[in-house]
Design a protein around this motif. Structure first.
Motif, short mmCIF file in Angstrom:
data_model
loop_
_atom_site.label_atom_id
_atom_site.label_comp_id
_atom_site.label_asym_id
_atom_site.label_seq_id
_atom_site.Cartn_x
_atom_site.Cartn_y
_atom_site.Cartn_z
N THR A 188 13.18 1.80 0.96
CA THR A 188 12.50 2.77 0.65
C THR A 188 12.63 3.53 -0.48
O THR A 188 13.67 3.56 -1.09
N ASN A 237 3.33 0.18 3.10
CA ASN A 237 3.01 0.80 2.99
C ASN A 237 3.34 1.86 1.56
O ASN A 237 2.71 2.99 1.74
N SER A 241 0.44 4.55 0.79
CA SER A 241 0.85 6.22 0.78
C SER A 241 0.27 6.91 -0.94
O SER A 241 -0.17 7.81 -0.95
N GLU A 244 -3.10 6.91 -0.31
CA GLU A 244 -3.86 8.69 0.38
C GLU A 244 -3.47 9.59 -0.18
O GLU A 244 -4.01 10.39 -0.03
N PHE A 245 -1.90 9.36 -1.30
CA PHE A 245 -2.11 10.49 -2.17
C PHE A 245 -2.86 11.22 -2.99
O PHE A 245 -3.46 12.14 -3.49
#
Length: 375
Positions: A188, A237, A241, A244-245
């Protein structure tokens, strides 16, 4: 006439008559759905019904499947009937061709063969001939009634199955394991130690993880499969993300967030008081002060009415409790293993650096030894 019994004892054991009967039903079910079909014989009075072909003491029986079948579509009826026909025809064909064969799928012999093909078993990594293996097994009670021809065919199939699929007998339950949580955390961003290491091979990473806490019982084959899956998952992912940002930044550039509401009062989440209250809650100042006492200690809090500040005061407490609950559940999944410090040096890069230095030292020592031998 929904129940048709084919119990004429003159047909018992007569494969030709049974095959004719199956063929007639087959063409009746299929042909009744096509144009220009004229039913013949005893089937001219029958409407297409659900039929289940059963084999019982060498006899055949057609039974209506019940009310559920009549609600099916025509295509579904045909598919349903043909699946049962083909299944039972294949069974009868095998029995006619090999009357000495037993029902292998539910036999104890099959369980014994599969068990002996596992690590530590008699047949594991053993290329013994089927005939010699049969001599070893034929005296066992599980193989009573098994002939050599069936044993040879099934042994060949089970050996091929073992070679085709990875050995999962020693795989742990990954979904609830601590290794899964550790690996997901390490993948992550931004502080995961595996972020940006997609080019590093599974073998090199296994050299590090096999000594880590939580990976003691994880085999390399499972680690390799799960690492590949989780890499793909986290990359997807991360890309999503990031997209989307970008979309959010684009929308914010067109319509910036308002700092004040329509009534002219400041919005809580855009005000500095929101971050200050979060820090005060993290320092447990809410345990020593009431909402009113805490509001009077900071000038930024006075920009809001007491009722608004009180609601956000208790909301931040619930937020902290929820975060603590998530941390507790994460600790349970990790079996008490502590999380890595995000600010600490990357242990994988450090281990890779140590291995590189060792290799360089070994090569330099080899060069020195060669020069000495030449001199």
């Amino acid at each position: 006439m929904w129940l048709i019994s084919f119990y004429d004892k003159e047909t018992e054991g007569n494969a030709a008559i049974r095959q004719w009967f199956i063929t007639q039903i087959f063409f009746f079910v299929v042909g009744s759905k096509t144009k220009n079909f004229n039913p013949i014989g005893s089937f001219q009075y029958l409407d297409p019904v659900s039929v289940v072909l059963e084999s019982s003491f060498g006899w055949l029986r057609l039974i209506e499947d019940g009310e559920d079948y009549r609600t099916r579509t025509a295509a579904s009826k045909i598919e349903y009937c043909l699946s049962h026909f083909s299944f039972h025809i294949s069974i009868m064909a095998r029995k006619e061709k090999n009357p000495n064969f037993i029902d292998w799928r539910k036999s104890a012999a099959r369980e014994r063969i599969l068990q002996d093909l596992q690590p530590g078993g008699f047949l594991h990594n053993n290329d013994i001939d089927a005939k010699a293996a049969f001599e070893h097994y034929r005296t066992l009670p599980q193989f009573n009634g098994v002939c050599l021809e069936q044993f040879r065919a099934r042994l060949r199939d089970h050996r091929a199955q073992q070679k085709a699929k990875p050995r999962r007998s020693k795989f742990i339950k990954w979904r609830k394991s601590a290794a899964r949580e550790i690996l997901l955390q390490d993948l992550t961003p931004p502080h995961g130690i595996l972020v940006g290491s997609d080019e590093t091979s599974e073998e090199d990473l296994w050299e590090f993880y096999k000594t880590e806490e939580g990976f003691e019982e994880v085999p390399y084959e499972q680690f390799k499969l799960r690492l590949k899956d989780h890499r793909k998952q986290t990359n997807e992912n991360f890309i999503l993300s990031a997209r989307e940002f970008e979309c959010l930044q684009h929308d914010r550039a067109i319509t910036p967030r308002a700092v004040t509401g329509e009534d002219g009062k400041p919005i809580w989440h855009m005000h500095r008081a929101c971050k200050l209250l979060r820090k005060d809650i993290e320092k447990n100042r809410h345990t020593r002060n009431t909402p009113l006492q805490l509001q009077l200690k900071r000038q930024e809090y006075e920009a809001f009415d007491y009722s608004i500040f009180k609601n956000h005061f208790y909301a931040e407490i619930k937020r902290k409790q929820f975060i603590n609950y998530l941390e507790m559940k994460r600790s349970e999944k990790r079996k008490g293993i502590k999380m890595r410090d995000g600010d600490a040096p990357n242990p994988i890069k450090r281990a890779q650096g140590d291995n590189r230095r060792k290799r360089e030292e070994e090569t330099s020592l080899e060069h020195r030894a060669k020069k000495k031998r030449k001199n």
